[in-house]
Write an enzyme that holds these catalytic residues in place. Sequence first.
Site, PDB file in Angstrom:
ATOM      1  N   HIS A  41      -2.814   3.299  -4.526  1.00  0.00           N
ATOM      2  CA  HIS A  41      -2.224   2.754  -3.290  1.00  0.00           C
ATOM      3  C   HIS A  41      -0.790   2.268  -3.533  1.00  0.00           C
ATOM      4  CE1 HIS A  41      -5.716   2.992  -0.626  1.00  0.00           C
ATOM      5  NE2 HIS A  41      -6.454   2.676  -1.679  1.00  0.00           N
ATOM      6  N   GLU A  46      -9.746   2.686  -5.381  1.00  0.00           N
ATOM      7  CA  GLU A  46      -9.421   4.077  -5.047  1.00  0.00           C
ATOM      8  C   GLU A  46      -8.234   4.643  -5.836  1.00  0.00           C
ATOM      9  OE1 GLU A  46     -10.875   4.526  -0.519  1.00  0.00           O
ATOM     10  OE2 GLU A  46      -9.032   3.380  -0.707  1.00  0.00           O
ATOM     11  N   TYR A  95     -16.140  -4.400   8.015  1.00  0.00           N
ATOM     12  CA  TYR A  95     -14.855  -3.735   8.265  1.00  0.00           C
ATOM     13  C   TYR A  95     -14.614  -3.689   9.771  1.00  0.00           C
ATOM     14  CZ  TYR A  95     -13.476  -2.279   3.550  1.00  0.00           C
ATOM     15  OH  TYR A  95     -13.032  -2.270   2.249  1.00  0.00           O
ATOM     16  N   PHE A  96     -13.715  -4.539  10.210  1.00  0.00           N
ATOM     17  CA  PHE A  96     -13.484  -4.690  11.643  1.00  0.00           C
ATOM     18  C   PHE A  96     -12.540  -3.618  12.203  1.00  0.00           C
ATOM     19  CE2 PHE A  96     -14.507  -9.544  12.067  1.00  0.00           C
ATOM     20  CZ  PHE A  96     -15.812  -9.277  11.707  1.00  0.00           C
ATOM     21  N   TRP A 143      -8.257  -3.481   8.412  1.00  0.00           N
ATOM     22  CA  TRP A 143      -7.336  -2.425   7.970  1.00  0.00           C
ATOM     23  C   TRP A 143      -6.649  -1.868   9.207  1.00  0.00           C
ATOM     24  CZ3 TRP A 143      -6.756  -2.608   2.948  1.00  0.00           C
ATOM     25  CH2 TRP A 143      -7.810  -3.061   2.160  1.00  0.00           C
ATOM     26  N   ASP A 147       0.868  -1.185   0.000  1.00  0.00           N
ATOM     27  CA  ASP A 147       0.000   0.000   0.000  1.00  0.00           C
ATOM     28  C   ASP A 147       0.898   1.227   0.000  1.00  0.00           C
ATOM     29  OD1 ASP A 147      -2.267   1.835   0.428  1.00  0.00           O
ATOM     30  OD2 ASP A 147      -3.349   0.004   0.923  1.00  0.00           O
ATOM     31  N   GLU A 204      -4.607   1.067   9.817  1.00  0.00           N
ATOM     32  CA  GLU A 204      -4.090   2.433  10.012  1.00  0.00           C
ATOM     33  C   GLU A 204      -3.977   2.758  11.500  1.00  0.00           C
ATOM     34  OE1 GLU A 204      -6.482   1.638   7.854  1.00  0.00           O
ATOM     35  OE2 GLU A 204      -6.399   2.866   6.035  1.00  0.00           O
TER      36      GLU A 204
HETATM   37  C1  ACM Z   1     -10.794  -0.517   0.452  1.00  0.00           C
HETATM   38  O1  ACM Z   1     -11.276  -0.439   1.586  1.00  0.00           O
HETATM   39  N1  ACM Z   1     -10.180   0.530  -0.089  1.00  0.00           N
HETATM   40  C2  ACM Z   1     -10.877  -1.735  -0.327  1.00  0.00           C
END
Ligand code: ACM
Length: 546
Positions: free
Chosen positions: A265, A332, A423-424, A473, A194, A475
């Site tokens: 990304h 994106e 999305y956890f 994800w 990414d 971050e």
């Molecule tokens: C994503 O959450 N950009 C796949």
Amino acid sequence: MNVLSRLFFIPFLFSCYAGFAQHIQIIPQPVELKVTSSKTKFIVDNNTRIVLKDSAGVNAANFLKNYLVEYYNTTCQITTENHTKNAIILELQAGKDPIAGAYTLSSSAGQIRIKGNDAAGIFYGIQSLIQLLPVSGNLNEGLASIDIRDYPRFQYRGLQLDVSRHIFPLSFIKKYIDYISLHKMNYFQCHLTDDQGWRIEIKKHPKLTEIGAWRDGTIIGLFPGTGNDGLRYGGYYTQEEIKEIIQYAAERFITVLPEIDVPGHCMAVLATYPELSTTPDKPKQVAQTWGIYNRQNNVLVPSEKTFAFLEDVLTEVMALFPSDYVHIGGDECAKIWWKQSEETQQFMKKNGLKDEKELQSYFIRRIEKFVNAKGKKIIGWNEILEGGLAPNAAVMSWQGIKGGIMAAKQKHPVVMTPQAYTYFNQKQSVKEDSLTAAGNALLIDSVYAYEPVPKTLNAEESKYIWGAQANMWTEYIANPAKVEYMLFPRLSAISEVVWSPKEARNWERFQKKLPDQFKRYQLWKSNYSMEFFKQNALSDPRDIKK
Ligand code: ACM
């Protein structure tokens, strides 16, 4: 349910649980489960033998043996000899259920028998057996006598981990894979690249990990303006380590799906090779902030140099990962960079592409052709639908379910992973401290209620819903303890969504199973969140006396 009825309902719920349930709390809920005797019990001890009738049971036997050593300090020998007493017998049997992963489990006082349609089926039988073990840690409490017949609803049951924003030790990756297998799930999508870091050794391009795997700082807090820690951060997995992960997963019937995210990304690539960007003369850095909307993150320029680079990378990735599919991202990609680039506009003209969406489609199709020629297929985020879907591509629908519906109607395999339900990285209650996570709250009851097959699809179209996946994800998730906190108990909820028959899914019953499940997390010494129950229920399930 209003507050008053909740007040009466919850104690009632747990008294039922205490009275009758015999601690048969299997997650995900099996297709059929019958208690055959409330009295007789199988007791696992050091004399119990795990009997292999067939070599197909080896991985399942090893998993059980290791689990008993680790969590119960008990060693059961694995044998091919014909033990029938105090024996856990594993065998292969072409069963009535033609479905991959089907199994039966029958336990009585002297013997437990697991029959799988295939090796994975035996393994899933062992996962159910593990959940019959006393969560107290005291094996003398015994295992209930029951019959189970079971098989998965979906053939793709996935969990993703973003190792780019933050990287995690190999030991934790293995633990994460164990969590997937303990929930009878079978795909681990590894988000390897990414803007914020390139995490896989590519032998032909060592610079990718010399430069692209490291950033010189990380934003503090959630949004720009709150500072940067100024600390060099990074790392990557060597190909030997990747092989170790793949092998570990394969022994648990889990496919590792590698993601190399393009054409957006890609700042880690562009910091390494600025010539692959639309502004080749500008030096670039591995990204230190999150998000793609700050106009700092350039994207891959469509050029022969770029495609040659991607072919180098994908050649090594495909040689390494046995997965039939390679995830190529596709999400994106900020088209503004292509719009502003003379070189890109020329490329579009030369290839008869009328806009940037067609270019996105061209980009993906071109990669697909290369991947298909090597005998593999691509899967990408729903943006790969833009400008026309590549002929053999599968789609992961993350921006809601629209993309998934479109792809299924076009007869392409679909993995549902809509942000709002899967999305956890989102908070576990509405009132949870906002610093714990990005975005909205995703409560466990919403995860549990998620139905992967959209109502608008007819029976034929529904067959293209390959399954669903939860995404982690990272971050705002910088260490394994926080990954676990965000994972549990939501992983347990989604495992029923992807495994159990739709009609067997029952939120009230699932809640009854959670107290034991929390004890299991404790047994595993795993972190987990009680946030939903603090904020939403009147009782803390850990306080319920059995
Ligand atoms: C994503 O959450 N950009 C796949």
